[in-house]
Design an enzyme around this catalytic site. Structure first.
Site, PDB file in Angstrom:
ATOM      1  CE  LYS A  96     -25.798   3.878 -60.115  1.00  0.00           C
ATOM      2  NZ  LYS A  96     -27.014   4.373 -60.827  1.00  0.00           N
ATOM      3  CG  ASN A  97     -27.868   7.156 -58.434  1.00  0.00           C
ATOM      4  OD1 ASN A  97     -27.377   6.757 -59.504  1.00  0.00           O
ATOM      5  ND2 ASN A  97     -28.718   6.432 -57.735  1.00  0.00           N
TER       6      ASN A  97
ATOM      7  CB  CYS B  19     -35.130   0.455 -66.558  1.00  0.00           C
ATOM      8  SG  CYS B  19     -36.207   0.224 -65.159  1.00  0.00           S
TER       9      CYS B  19
ATOM     10  NE  ARG C 151     -36.444   4.052 -63.465  1.00  0.00           N
ATOM     11  CZ  ARG C 151     -35.137   4.009 -63.169  1.00  0.00           C
ATOM     12  NH1 ARG C 151     -34.399   3.017 -63.626  1.00  0.00           N
ATOM     13  NH2 ARG C 151     -34.565   4.988 -62.504  1.00  0.00           N
TER      14      ARG C 151
ATOM     15  CG  ASP D 257     -31.710   2.838 -55.672  1.00  0.00           C
ATOM     16  OD1 ASP D 257     -31.083   3.881 -55.953  1.00  0.00           O
ATOM     17  OD2 ASP D 257     -32.698   2.458 -56.322  1.00  0.00           O
TER      18      ASP D 257
ATOM     19  NE  ARG E 288     -26.325   0.750 -65.654  1.00  0.00           N
ATOM     20  CZ  ARG E 288     -27.553   1.145 -66.006  1.00  0.00           C
ATOM     21  NH1 ARG E 288     -28.426   0.282 -66.452  1.00  0.00           N
ATOM     22  NH2 ARG E 288     -27.901   2.408 -65.911  1.00  0.00           N
TER      23      ARG E 288
HETATM   24  C1  EPZ Z   1     -33.200   7.916 -59.284  1.00  0.00           C
HETATM   25  O1  EPZ Z   1     -33.891   7.510 -60.458  1.00  0.00           O
HETATM   26  C2  EPZ Z   1     -32.028   6.962 -59.146  1.00  0.00           C
HETATM   27  N1  EPZ Z   1     -31.170   7.059 -60.322  1.00  0.00           N
HETATM   28  C3  EPZ Z   1     -32.538   5.522 -59.009  1.00  0.00           C
HETATM   29  O2  EPZ Z   1     -31.404   4.708 -58.741  1.00  0.00           O
HETATM   30  C4  EPZ Z   1     -33.484   5.437 -57.805  1.00  0.00           C
HETATM   31  O3  EPZ Z   1     -34.029   4.141 -57.761  1.00  0.00           O
HETATM   32  C5  EPZ Z   1     -34.605   6.470 -57.948  1.00  0.00           C
HETATM   33  O4  EPZ Z   1     -34.040   7.793 -58.121  1.00  0.00           O
HETATM   34  C6  EPZ Z   1     -35.517   6.499 -56.735  1.00  0.00           C
HETATM   35  O5  EPZ Z   1     -34.775   6.810 -55.598  1.00  0.00           O
HETATM   36  C7  EPZ Z   1     -30.344   8.126 -60.435  1.00  0.00           C
HETATM   37  O6  EPZ Z   1     -30.294   8.992 -59.585  1.00  0.00           O
HETATM   38  C8  EPZ Z   1     -29.471   8.160 -61.658  1.00  0.00           C
HETATM   39  P1  EPZ Z   1     -37.482   9.001 -59.698  1.00  0.00           P
HETATM   40  P2  EPZ Z   1     -35.063   8.453 -61.075  1.00  0.00           P
HETATM   41  O7  EPZ Z   1     -37.739   9.957 -60.795  1.00  0.00           O
HETATM   42  O8  EPZ Z   1     -34.688   9.870 -60.919  1.00  0.00           O
HETATM   43  C9  EPZ Z   1     -41.888   8.113 -61.000  1.00  0.00           C
HETATM   44  C10 EPZ Z   1     -29.907   2.942 -59.072  1.00  0.00           C
HETATM   45  O9  EPZ Z   1     -30.061   1.746 -58.796  1.00  0.00           O
HETATM   46  N2  EPZ Z   1     -41.697   9.137 -62.030  1.00  0.00           N
HETATM   47  O10 EPZ Z   1     -37.209   9.518 -58.310  1.00  0.00           O
HETATM   48  O11 EPZ Z   1     -35.348   7.941 -62.426  1.00  0.00           O
HETATM   49  C11 EPZ Z   1     -41.074   6.857 -61.259  1.00  0.00           C
HETATM   50  O12 EPZ Z   1     -41.753   5.993 -62.146  1.00  0.00           O
HETATM   51  C12 EPZ Z   1     -31.029   3.708 -59.728  1.00  0.00           C
HETATM   52  O13 EPZ Z   1     -28.868   3.619 -58.816  1.00  0.00           O
HETATM   53  C13 EPZ Z   1     -42.781   9.522 -62.816  1.00  0.00           C
HETATM   54  O14 EPZ Z   1     -43.893   9.006 -62.681  1.00  0.00           O
HETATM   55  O15 EPZ Z   1     -36.257   8.071 -60.101  1.00  0.00           O
HETATM   56  C14 EPZ Z   1     -40.948   6.265 -59.879  1.00  0.00           C
HETATM   57  O16 EPZ Z   1     -42.103   5.529 -59.575  1.00  0.00           O
HETATM   58  C15 EPZ Z   1     -32.185   2.806 -60.121  1.00  0.00           C
HETATM   59  N3  EPZ Z   1     -42.589  10.475 -63.769  1.00  0.00           N
HETATM   60  C16 EPZ Z   1     -40.888   7.508 -58.967  1.00  0.00           C
HETATM   61  O17 EPZ Z   1     -41.377   8.601 -59.759  1.00  0.00           O
HETATM   62  C17 EPZ Z   1     -41.366  11.068 -63.968  1.00  0.00           C
HETATM   63  O18 EPZ Z   1     -41.256  11.958 -64.843  1.00  0.00           O
HETATM   64  C18 EPZ Z   1     -39.516   7.849 -58.508  1.00  0.00           C
HETATM   65  O19 EPZ Z   1     -38.685   7.959 -59.656  1.00  0.00           O
HETATM   66  C19 EPZ Z   1     -40.277  10.659 -63.167  1.00  0.00           C
HETATM   67  C20 EPZ Z   1     -40.473   9.701 -62.201  1.00  0.00           C
END
Ligand code: EPZ
Length: 423
Positions: A22-23, A116, A121, A307, A399
């Site tokens: 999915k991702n 979310c 986030r 995840d 989803r």
């Molecule tokens: C991706 O989300 C995945 N989603 C998430 O999977 C997964 O949990 C996450 O990566 C972490 O591995 C998709 O790929 C569509 P991040 P993403 O930006 O990109 C912080 C699922 O269940 N952050 O790597 O949104 C954030 O708050 C979903 O399939 C900032 O602070 O995750 C978090 O603490 C849920 N500022 C950390 O970074 C930003 O601008 C990691 O988030 C962006 C992120």
């Protein structure tokens, strides 16, 4: 809203095939904005999130059709550079259109994603990174308004390694003028595949699979085809289904998967006593009679995935002993805990640390899905709980898991989908 009815305690064994990631798909689909043409994305899973992304991209003038696992995308007639709130609020990954839109068309109007299920986030890293490439970005009435004549290469450091920000900034940088360096880039397999897809489209990217990406901007790119990698989180979830069955379980075999993407989980499953064999594209798990209590701390790839945190807590609720599960990626991703405790689990959470005191058995009850991976943990617990478990609001699980009840039925689970209460 549909619900699952699970009669627990059935032995689980057998073979199932894993679907596309999915991702990965949620990044590959918007990447096609970068060049007009026709694309084929094979091994694309049939999921609600894919439909959500499809609807969003179609509002921008793209033609998209999915035949089984093959997705065809035509980007020759993109006529809108806007991602409206009513679409973005359904799925945070919608923000992936920002980078490609600003790179190819010089403008984008993308709604800020809402929170979310488990809290805020932020997307500051996405915005700051694309600003550093020379875009003018204002936040107005809940929208990111971005403009740029042509983006210019820059050196960018992510204070926090972010999957989404790495993908978005990389998709902006591939058409920028000059060189972009991204330090502390995410190395998740989905981002590696996005990089490979962009290179197939004509981008110049070095350092793929490392934390330092060097991108030489090009003037234009072209359409291409790709086969999506397998979903490592779906794979991990079914491995835990095999492990949680414990003494009533038999061997499960997962095919069309990639064991190399699951190193951390495989070590932890061996630590609890499960026996694991792997091949190029398959994994076999034979559960141990007893489940040892083993601590987990989530981390960015290749660490233990956040995840898979909820699923691990479900498994540890039946372990012999007490385990500590710490999420260092999301500090408040524990909405599954109160629901697991309704099944008799003994879990307490303090900040981003869950303490799980293993018990002998779970007792079936009505529980509520709150987000995608929380739903998975409730289903896993229901598979082994005594009696009947009703998991409500399974649209969350739809989803990210294709035909999850059919795959579990193929392993021997007694699970059925029913029309749920409307509330
Ligand atoms: C991706 O989300 C995945 N989603 C998430 O999977 C997964 O949990 C996450 O990566 C972490 O591995 C998709 O790929 C569509 P991040 P993403 O930006 O990109 C912080 C699922 O269940 N952050 O790597 O949104 C954030 O708050 C979903 O399939 C900032 O602070 O995750 C978090 O603490 C849920 N500022 C950390 O970074 C930003 O601008 C990691 O988030 C962006 C992120």
């Amino acid at each position: 809203m549909d619900k699952f009815i699970i009669n627990g305690g059935k032995s689980l064994s057998g073979t199932i095939a894993i679907g596309g990631a999915k991702n990965a798909s949620l990044a590959l689909m918007p990447a096609t904005i970068l060049a007009g043409g026709t694309y084929h994305l094979y091994n694309t899973p049939q999921l609600r999130d894919i439909n959500t992304m499809t609807t969003l991209l179609e509002t921008m003038g793209m033609n998209i059709s999915q035949q089984d696992q093959s997705l065809t995308i035509d980007t020759k007639n993109i006529n809108s550079y806007e991602a409206p709130y009513e679409h973005v609020k359904k799925m945070r990954a919608s923000i992936y259109v920002l980078g490609p839109l600003i790179a190819r068309f010089g403008e984008a109007k993308v709604s800020l994603p809402g929170g979310c299920a488990w809290g805020p986030r932020p997307v500051n890293l996405h915005i700051e990174g694309i600003r550093k490439l020379g875009a003018e970005i204002e936040i107005e009435a809940g929208y990111i308004i971005a403009k740029a004549k042509r983006l210019k290469g820059a050196r960018i450091l992510f204070d926090v390694s972010s999957v989404g920000a790495t993908g978005n900034v990389m998709m902006a940088a591939v058409l920028a003028k000059g060189t972009t360096i991204i330090e502390n880039a995410a190395q998740e397999p989905e981002i590696v595949q996005l990089s490979e897809f962009l290179v197939k489209m004509g981008a110049k990217i070095d350092g793929i699979g490392t934390g330092r990406l060097e991108i030489e901007g090009v003037d234009e790119m072209h359409s291409t085809d790709i086969t999506t990698i397998s979903d490592r989180i779906e794979t991990g979830t079914f491995l835990i289904a095999g492990a949680i069955a414990g003494k009533i379980g038999g061997k499960i075999r997962l095919e069309k998967c990639n064991p190399n993407h699951l190193g951390a989980l495989i070590v932890k499953l061996q630590d609890i006593g499960a026996e694991i064999k792997t091949g190029d594209d398959w994994i076999e798990l034979t559960p141990s009679e007893k489940i040892k209590a083993v601590n987990v701390t989530t981390a960015i790839y290749p660490g233990y995935p956040t995840d898979m945190q909820a699923q691990w807590i479900a498994l540890m609720s039946l372990a012999e002993g007490t385990s500590i599960v710490t999420d260092t990626v999301y500090f408040d991703r524990f909405t599954h805990v109160p629901e697991l405790n309704r099944l008799g689990a003994n879990i307490t959470v303090k900040e981003n640390i869950a303490t799980v005191i293993g018990i002998k058995k779970l007792i079936g009850a009505k529980v509520m899905s709150t987000d995608l991976r929380a739903s998975a943990s409730l289903i896993l617990a229901g598979l082994v709980a005594e009696g009947t478990t009703e998991v409500l609001r399974v649209y969350h699980i739809d989803r990210g898991y294709e035909s999850v009840e059919k795959k579990l039925q193929a392993l021997g689970a007694n699970i059925s989908r029913e029309q749920g209460e409307e509330f």
